[in-house]
Scaffold this motif. Structure first.
Motif, PDB file in Angstrom:
ATOM      1  N   GLU A  71      -2.203  -2.068  -9.526  1.00 50.33           N
ATOM      2  CA  GLU A  71      -1.790  -1.119 -10.556  1.00 50.33           C
ATOM      3  C   GLU A  71      -2.614  -1.292 -11.828  1.00 50.33           C
ATOM      4  N   ARG A 103       1.933   7.500  -7.312  1.00 51.39           N
ATOM      5  CA  ARG A 103       1.240   6.202  -7.392  1.00 51.39           C
ATOM      6  C   ARG A 103       1.128   5.511  -6.034  1.00 51.39           C
ATOM      7  N   LEU A 104       0.978   6.301  -4.991  1.00 53.57           N
ATOM      8  CA  LEU A 104       0.777   5.729  -3.670  1.00 53.57           C
ATOM      9  C   LEU A 104      -0.709   5.549  -3.359  1.00 53.57           C
ATOM     10  N   ARG A 136      -0.365   0.868  -2.115  1.00 54.11           N
ATOM     11  CA  ARG A 136       0.574   0.036  -1.368  1.00 54.11           C
ATOM     12  C   ARG A 136       0.146   0.058   0.089  1.00 54.11           C
ATOM     13  N   ASP A 188       4.364  -0.303   4.416  1.00 53.01           N
ATOM     14  CA  ASP A 188       5.483  -0.226   3.464  1.00 53.01           C
ATOM     15  C   ASP A 188       5.874   1.233   3.208  1.00 53.01           C
ATOM     16  N   ASN A 206       6.784   3.466  -6.697  1.00 54.11           N
ATOM     17  CA  ASN A 206       5.706   2.505  -6.954  1.00 54.11           C
ATOM     18  C   ASN A 206       5.297   2.530  -8.421  1.00 54.11           C
ATOM     19  N   SER A 255       5.257   0.695 -12.284  1.00 53.72           N
ATOM     20  CA  SER A 255       5.317  -0.643 -12.883  1.00 53.72           C
ATOM     21  C   SER A 255       6.470  -0.756 -13.877  1.00 53.72           C
ATOM     22  N   ASN A 265      10.592   0.690  -8.124  1.00 50.38           N
ATOM     23  CA  ASN A 265       9.694   0.054  -7.172  1.00 50.38           C
ATOM     24  C   ASN A 265      10.531  -0.644  -6.105  1.00 50.38           C
ATOM     25  N   ARG A 295      10.067  -3.546  -2.780  1.00 49.08           N
ATOM     26  CA  ARG A 295       9.216  -4.500  -2.057  1.00 49.08           C
ATOM     27  C   ARG A 295      10.056  -5.221  -1.016  1.00 49.08           C
TER      28      ARG A 295
END
Length: 199
Positions: free
Chosen positions: A4, A108-109, A131, A135, A149, A151, A172, A174
């Motif tokens: 990022e 934001r992929l 990413r 995922d 995704n 920040s 986000n 994970r």
């Protein structure tokens, strides 16, 4: 893996345009009510809108899969492909390749330099997934939504589950372990003056 912090999203005109639109819609919603600009529930317009949104999400997930499947992997694990190769893969499938890429970048992929891509002129431009495709696909299969995704956020919440759940306020997601998923959220803390003691 592409990170990022490697990209300055504030300089991205597409991101700025999206942020302006969101800001304007929020102001209109305050003035005219939260349903302003939305089709009436149960109407044909709402059905068309929901079908369109579902189709776009599917196409973004498929595009990320194509980048992973037909592209290359760098030494740090970043999955990437050149625009010309991706465009050729999609010329018989979809005429919306650049639009889908821009939608995926808005979420934001993935990332590519510049505002848009032009066939021929930008064939050598590298498109990188932000990413891992795995995922993205697992989250989409579980939720039928795109993997958050951003920040933004200040608190990670770990949940003992191997299945993902979509919440619009999560910034986000994970996978921490095979049986734990972490959700990133923004928590606002009250200032001392805002806290009122009950007696």
């Amino acid at each position: 893996m592409a990170r990022e912090q490697d990209f300055n999203w504030e300089d991205d005109l597409m991101t700025k345009s999206f942020q302006r639109q969101e800001s304007h819609l929020a102001r209109l919603a305050k003035t005219h009510g939260k349903d302003y600009g939305k089709p009436q529930p149960g109407s044909e317009s709402e059905k068309r809108s929901l079908a369109y949104q579902k189709n776009i999400l599917e196409e973004v997930a498929k595009m990320c899969y194509q980048i992973s499947q037909f592209g290359d992997r760098t030494a740090d694990g970043t999955e990437q492909i050149r625009f010309g190769e991706l465009f050729k893969l999609n010329e018989k499938i979809s005429n919306k390749c650049v639009g889908i890429l821009q939608r995926a970048r808005k979420h934001r992929l993935l990332h590519f330099p510049g505002e848009t891509l032009w066939q021929g002129a930008d064939d050598r431009v590298v498109i990188s997934l932000m990413r891992k495709n795995r995922d993205i696909q697992v989250y989409f299969d579980d939720t039928k939504q795109l993997l958050p995704n951003s920040s933004a956020g200040n608190l990670w919440i770990d949940v003992d589950s191997d299945r993902r759940v979509h919440y619009p306020w999560v910034t986000n997601v994970r996978q921490v372990s095979p049986s734990t998923v972490a959700y990133h959220v923004q928590v606002s803390y009250a200032e001392d003056e805002e806290v009122i003691e009950k007696t």
